[in-house]
Each structure stands twice: as C-alpha cells, then as structure tokens.
Design a protein around this motif. Structure first.
Motif, PDB file in Angstrom:
ATOM      1  N   TYR A   1      -4.649  -0.437  -7.626  1.00  0.00           N
ATOM      2  CA  TYR A   1      -5.610  -0.987  -6.662  1.00  0.00           C
ATOM      3  C   TYR A   1      -5.225  -2.396  -6.210  1.00  0.00           C
ATOM      4  CZ  TYR A   1      -8.208   3.128  -7.848  1.00  0.00           C
ATOM      5  OH  TYR A   1      -8.563   4.436  -8.024  1.00  0.00           O
TER       6      TYR A   1
ATOM      7  N   VAL B   1      -2.845  -1.256  -3.388  1.00  0.00           N
ATOM      8  CA  VAL B   1      -3.395  -0.543  -2.237  1.00  0.00           C
ATOM      9  C   VAL B   1      -4.720  -1.153  -1.770  1.00  0.00           C
ATOM     10  CG1 VAL B   1      -4.829   1.238  -3.335  1.00  0.00           C
ATOM     11  CG2 VAL B   1      -3.489   1.805  -1.310  1.00  0.00           C
ATOM     12  N   GLY B   2      -5.363  -1.896  -2.665  1.00  0.00           N
ATOM     13  CA  GLY B   2      -6.700  -2.410  -2.363  1.00  0.00           C
ATOM     14  C   GLY B   2      -6.796  -3.269  -1.113  1.00  0.00           C
TER      15      GLY B   2
ATOM     16  N   ALA C   1       0.830  -1.205   0.000  1.00  0.00           N
ATOM     17  CA  ALA C   1       0.000   0.000   0.000  1.00  0.00           C
ATOM     18  C   ALA C   1       0.865   1.255   0.000  1.00  0.00           C
ATOM     19  CB  ALA C   1      -0.931  -0.007   1.210  1.00  0.00           C
TER      20      ALA C   1
ATOM     21  N   PHE D   1      -3.340   7.304  -8.860  1.00  0.00           N
ATOM     22  CA  PHE D   1      -4.697   6.780  -8.998  1.00  0.00           C
ATOM     23  C   PHE D   1      -5.648   7.720  -8.276  1.00  0.00           C
ATOM     24  CE2 PHE D   1      -2.761   4.855  -5.300  1.00  0.00           C
ATOM     25  CZ  PHE D   1      -3.728   4.919  -4.323  1.00  0.00           C
TER      26      PHE D   1
ATOM     27  N   ARG E   1      -5.952   8.876  -4.193  1.00  0.00           N
ATOM     28  CA  ARG E   1      -4.715   8.544  -3.522  1.00  0.00           C
ATOM     29  C   ARG E   1      -4.507   9.382  -2.258  1.00  0.00           C
ATOM     30  NH1 ARG E   1       1.453   9.022  -5.882  1.00  0.00           N
ATOM     31  NH2 ARG E   1       1.335  11.220  -5.398  1.00  0.00           N
TER      32      ARG E   1
ATOM     33  N   SER F   1      -4.811   1.117 -15.120  1.00  0.00           N
ATOM     34  CA  SER F   1      -5.724   1.753 -14.177  1.00  0.00           C
ATOM     35  C   SER F   1      -6.045   0.821 -12.997  1.00  0.00           C
ATOM     36  CB  SER F   1      -7.001   2.202 -14.865  1.00  0.00           C
ATOM     37  OG  SER F   1      -7.622   1.082 -15.462  1.00  0.00           O
ATOM     38  N   LEU F   2      -5.882  -0.488 -13.205  1.00  0.00           N
ATOM     39  CA  LEU F   2      -6.208  -1.429 -12.127  1.00  0.00           C
ATOM     40  C   LEU F   2      -5.038  -1.699 -11.183  1.00  0.00           C
ATOM     41  CD1 LEU F   2      -8.468  -4.317 -13.458  1.00  0.00           C
ATOM     42  CD2 LEU F   2      -9.018  -2.488 -11.855  1.00  0.00           C
TER      43      LEU F   2
ATOM     44  N   ALA G   1      -6.968   8.527   0.484  1.00  0.00           N
ATOM     45  CA  ALA G   1      -6.639   7.248   1.119  1.00  0.00           C
ATOM     46  C   ALA G   1      -5.545   7.432   2.157  1.00  0.00           C
ATOM     47  CB  ALA G   1      -6.204   6.234   0.057  1.00  0.00           C
TER      48      ALA G   1
END
Lengths: 300, 367
Positions: free
Chosen positions: B89, B92-93, A114, A123, A126, B85-86, A129
């Motif tokens: 995530y 960080v997802g 992360a 993104f 960001r 774009s994915l 988050a």
C-alpha cells in the motif's frame, strides 16, 4: 527438372517487368505523396516565414512572395523581441517549463511505484485496483473540472504551480500506470526472484532494478505527458487563469488571439514560440515519441 | 554460539522497535512539513522568480520521491508481519489516493451537480439535461459535435491508411521523410494549430491584399474573398479540417505498422490471381488491418468528443460552431452555471462509457 529450368528462364523476365512496372507505378505514388506532404507542410511554413517578416510587410503582401524572393524581402526579429518582452511570452515560456517538468516527473514516479506493486506484489484488491485504473483511463477530464475547482478555491490552490502539477498528475496517472504496468509486468520473473534471494528489499529492487530496466517505457510516456501538459489549454484556463502572473504559453497565445487577433506579426511569432519546444522534442526524440503515441493508442 | 548471538540481536531489534517507529514517524512528518512550507513559500513569496523556480523544480521533482522513501522507511521499521501487509500500500496507495481525489470523487460529484441548479444548491431533477436536448443553441451544438465525430475519424483514418499504403511502396528514405512531414503537426498544440489556420482563413474585404492563403488562392482563381469562419454551417467544416490536419499523422503511423504486417505471400497470391492494386487494397489490406482501423477510430473518437481548444481559439463558439466540450467550459466557467456544465460533462462521460466498459471487461478476462 524441366519445370525448374523454365522457372529460372522466366525469372529474369518477370523481374525486369516488375522493375519497369514498379518505376512506372512509382510516379503517381510519389506525386500523390508529394502533394500530400506539401499540403501538410505549407500551413506551418506560412507561420514560420511570417513570424520573421515586419508587420507592414505581412499586411501588404502574402508570405509566399517573401519565400519566392528571400533576398529582396524584409526580414526581422522584432516580432520575437516584442512578443517575448512586451507581450509577456517569455514569462509564459518559463512558467510553462516550471509547470510541465514536475507535471511529467510526478505522475511517472507515482505510476511506476503503483505499477510495480500491481505487477509484482500480493495484496487484497490488486486485480480490482488495476481494472479501475483501466476504466479511469477514458473518463473525460471535464468530469473533474468543476468539483476540483471548488476544492482548489477553498484551499487557495488556484493559480499555483502545485495545483497544476497535481491536476495533471491526476489526469495523466491512469494512462501512465497502465503503460508502465504493461512494461514492468513483462520483466522476467527470474530477475526479480534473484534480487529477492539476494536480500534486496522491495524499495531497493524498485529503485535499482525496475526503474533502470523501465527506461524505454518511461521515456515514451514522459514525452507523451510532457507534450500533453505543454500543449494543454483547458486545464490551465480553469485552474491557472489568464490574469495571474502564472500564465503559460497556451493561455497567453489564446489571450493574444482574443486581444490582437489581426496583429499577425505578434501572433505568428507567439505561436512559433509555443510550438518550438514540442517540435524540438519531436524531431530529436522521434523514435520514443512515435512509440509513446502508439502505446497511448492502445487504450482505445 | 552463533545462535545465541542471533537471539541477542533479534532481541535488540525487538526492544528497539518502538524507538525506531518513533523516529520513523518523525521522518515522514518532517518531509510533509518541509513540502508544505515550500508550497506556501511558492504561493505567497515575493522572492525573485529564479528562487521560486529553483524551489519549484526541486520540490516538484524531488518531493514525491522523498515522500515515498519516508513512507517506506516508516513501514520497514515495523514488525515483519505488519510490514509485509502494509508495504504494497506504500507503493500503490498514493496512486489510488490521487485517482480517487482527482477522478473518482469529482466524477461522482459532477453527476450529482448535474441534477442541481446553477449554483449547485437546489435539486432540479433532469432540467439541465432537458436544456441540453431542447435548447435551440444546444441542438446546433449537438449537431456540430455529431459532424465532428463522423467527419474527423472518417477522413483521418482513410487518409492515414492511404498514405501508409502509398509510402510503403517508396524507398526507405522517401518513406521516412514523407512520414515525418505528415506526422509533424501532431506535436503542435491545438492552440498553435488554431493560430496557424486562422492565418490561412484570414479574410480581408474584396479589393484589398489577401495575406490569408485560402482567400489569396480564391482571388487568384477569379473568385471573391470569403469570411470562412462566419459562413454557417460550412464554417464547422473549416474547423474540422484543422483536426484532420493534426490527427492524420497519428492514424498513418499506427496503420503503417499494421500495413507492414500484411504478409507478402498474401499480397502476391492476390496479384497472381489477377487482382489489381485497388482490389488488393480493398480486399486484402483493409480486411487484414481492420482491427487496427477500429482501434485508431476509437482513439480518435474519444479525442474528438473532448475537442475544446480549436473552437475556443478559432471562433469562441460564435457563428454556430459550438461543440459539447466547449459548451461545457462556457456554461461552467464563463456563465457560471455549474448544473448545466456538469450535465454536459456527464454527457461526454456517457459517450465514452461503452468504451470504458468494454476495456474493463477485456482486462478482467485477460487476467
């Protein structure tokens, strides 16, 4: 010219005076520090000494008498044998290790991924988050206990290793992410750009470049989290309980205090067993430990 | 020629994409089911403990990495635009998912539970909060928490600062040894520390041998032994002393770094102006490290607000020694009154809320 001469002439005198003054001033300072050090050490020393004394001796004389006459006093390992075997502290010890090691590695892994994304990937959301992570850092874990326990009951995660790993992961994650972010975002941009130019994928950059470079930060947090989980009582009481075969050292020790509150031979040996791992970690990795503690304090 | 070959290759990759996505989907699925199986194995098995231990360590340590690699594999098989774009995530997802599941959603649920009855089935308004601020035993609990919040930071920070300044005047070895001993308790768990101090406070009736250090000293000085943990309200101070013993080392280490940062010129200038060491301490050192003092104080305040273990082990909250975090555990998990437990947890949260807002604001401004 004349001022510089008078200066050099005066210098040895003041230096000498300073030295004498320093020695004189040093005595009360050293004495005060010595007294404080003794006060801070005696409690633990009493525990250590008593844990090697027979039960009857602990009751009939103070532990300090054995310390002043070490060769005539009775010493024994029986307390440890009893507490490890009959009092299940050995089982608790292995459970503590099985819970603490993954509960240290998992949050570090998740946090490092992360932190890398937050520091170096673009993104939407960001910034938000990251601010949320910072905010969650000080939320008392008491806020999570009741709802998580209810979910755990439904999922039959109570009393399991997995439940404990995940709970400690959740509670340690904000701090871990924040600390690793601080470190990973300070890695020079050129290093990452050259990796990108060489065609390294983000995953490769992360595993081959970011993780090795982050070892100091990871080590500091790992020690912090390891000790936190090892020393934790509350999370274990709620999600693990004291009756299951999964008791850990802290819950077992607390239980012993409740059931055998006057049996000091058992309690002192049990307590020393629970603190020996943190003491070892602390003494062998003191530098990282202090750094981790200091890094953790930044959150205030 | 090479451009044709490139085109062919590009086409090949494109054509192969659906198949590869399929393969890529299978890998995370298999990873997931392997992990699920191993969790069930650990939960339900009667296999030897050593087997469980090995599975636990392999799964616990390796499982997370496997999940990330599988997810990454899945995403990298997708067409470029989706992939780019994915991918963030994927990184960080999982962290956001864990934070949501373990902190955000439970916290919201706790706030709503605090407005409900014992079992969380009926809305009761502010009843639980009224209880928290009017019940006689709760008033004592609040008083105690207040005592902890004032005394622990005051003592740990002043003692820590004093020691930091004193050891700064010693030789390097002397400083290191002294600091190690003061810092050592910080590695000890609250439970372990509580056992250590229970032993010190141990009470035997007068006339008997006193194995507890404190009563031994009192008797040696001609006094009569006391049951320290049962004397209200002073027993609270004996519990607080444990926390001071544990946390002074923390304050000392942080403040020591700050004290070493005070410029020598500044100290010399003050001394040349005729300031004694005590004045130097109060007029030069303290103002210079005041920012650090604030940081340390805040950190210790947050810690003390959540203090639970010491009370749990020392007195179980008896003899009027309860504090809010202990009472929260007691209400929720001993008395099974979820509404009251949730209300007390929410009070703790409200206590740290100003700090939380300040931290978030300063982060927002910094970037």
């Amino acid at each position: 010219m004349s001022t510089s001469v008078s200066n050099t002439a005066a210098a040895p005198l003041t230096l000498q005076q300073k030295r004498i003054r320093a020695i004189l001033a040093g005595i009360p300072v050293r004495l005060t520090v010595l007294i404080l050090v003794v006060i801070w050490t005696v409690p633990t020393l009493g525990l250590l000494v008593s844990s090697f004394r027979p039960a009857a001796a602990i009751r009939s004389t103070g532990w300090w008498t054995a310390l002043f006459a070490p060769f005539t006093a009775d010493w024994t390992l029986a307390n440890y044998i009893q507490v490890i075997g009959a009092d299940r502290m050995g089982l608790a010890f292995s459970n503590s290790l099985l819970i603490t090691i993954p509960a240290t590695v998992i949050p570090i892994t998740i946090a490092a991924f992360a932190a890398f994304a937050l520091a170096w990937m673009d993104f939407p959301g960001r910034k938000l988050a990251f601010i949320i992570v910072v905010g969650l850092m000080v939320v008392p874990l008491q806020m999570s206990l009741i709802p998580v326990l209810r979910v755990y009951t439904n999922l039959r995660l109570n009393g399991t290793y997995l439940g404990m790993w995940l709970a400690h992961t959740g509670f340690g994650l904000p701090l871990a992410t924040y600390l690793l972010y601080g470190y990973i975002s300070s890695i020079p941009k050129e290093i990452l750009e050259s990796a990108h130019a060489d065609g390294a994928s983000p995953m490769l950059t992360f595993t081959r470049l970011i993780m090795p470079l982050s070892v100091p930060a990871v080590a500091s947090f790992a020690i912090f989290q390891f000790l936190w989980v090892w020393n934790d009582l509350l999370v274990a009481l709620v999600f693990l309980g004291t009756r299951s075969a999964n008791v850990i050292v802290t819950t077992r020790l607390a239980e012993l205090v409740g059931s055998r509150g006057q049996d000091w031979h058992v309690l002192t040996a049990g307590a020393f067993l629970t603190i020996i791992v943190p003491l070892f970690v602390f003494l062998s990795l003191q530098r990282f430990f202090v750094r981790g503690m200091m890094a953790g304090s930044v959150k205030g | 020629m090479s451009s044709v070959a490139k085109k062919d290759r590009a086409f090949e990759i494109f054509a192969a994409t659906p198949a590869r996505i399929l393969v890529a989907l299978i890998i995370p699925t298999i990873t997931f089911f392997v992990l699920l199986w191993s969790f069930n194995f650990m939960r339900d098995t009667r296999a030897p403990r050593i087997m469980v231990a090995i599975v636990a360590l392999v799964v616990g340590v390796g499982g997370v990495w496997a999940l990330y690699l599988a997810l990454n594999h899945l995403v990298t098989q997708m067409p470029m635009r989706i992939r780019d774009s994915l991918l963030p995530y994927v990184f960080v997802g999982p962290a956001l998912a864990v934070l949501t599941a373990y902190i955000v959603l439970p916290s919201l649920r706790t706030v709503t539970l605090s407005l409900m009855n014992r079992a969380g089935t009926e809305f009761v308004g502010l009843d639980n909060y009224i209880f928290a601020f009017t019940d006689p035993s709760m008033l004592i609990t609040l008083r105690n928490t207040f005592l902890w919040l004032i005394i622990v930071p005051a003592f740990t920070v002043s003692l820590g600062l004093l020691i930091a300044v004193l050891v700064d005047r010693m030789s390097e070895t002397g400083e290191k040894i002294a600091k190690t001993f003061i810092f050592l308790p910080l590695a000890i768990s609250f439970v372990g520390a509580s056992v250590i101090w229970r032993f010190i406070y141990f009470y035997q009736p007068a006339g008997m041998v006193q194995p507890g250090l404190l009563n031994a000293i009192v008797v040696a000085l001609g006094g009569s032994p006391q049951g320290w943990l049962t004397i209200r309200p002073w027993n609270n101070f004996f519990l607080i002393a444990i926390m001071i013993w544990l946390q002074t080392g923390f304050a000392m280490v942080i403040l020591s770094a700050a004290v070493k940062g005070v410029p020598g010129d500044l100290l010399d200038a003050a001394r040349i102006d005729g300031a004694g060491e005590i004045r130097v301490f109060f007029n030069v050192i303290i103002p210079y490290v005041s920012g650090t003092i604030l940081t340390v104080t805040t950190t210790i305040l947050i810690l003390v607000l959540k203090i639970f273990d010491v009370v749990f082990v020392m007195t179980s909250g008896q003899f009027q020694t309860g504090v809010v975090a202990f009472r929260m555990y007691q209400e929720a998990f001993i008395f099974r009154h979820f509404g009251r437990g949730a209300a007390l947890a929410t009070l703790l949260f409200i206590g740290v809320l100003p700090i939380m807002i300040r931290n978030m604001k300063s982060m927002k401004e910094r970037r």
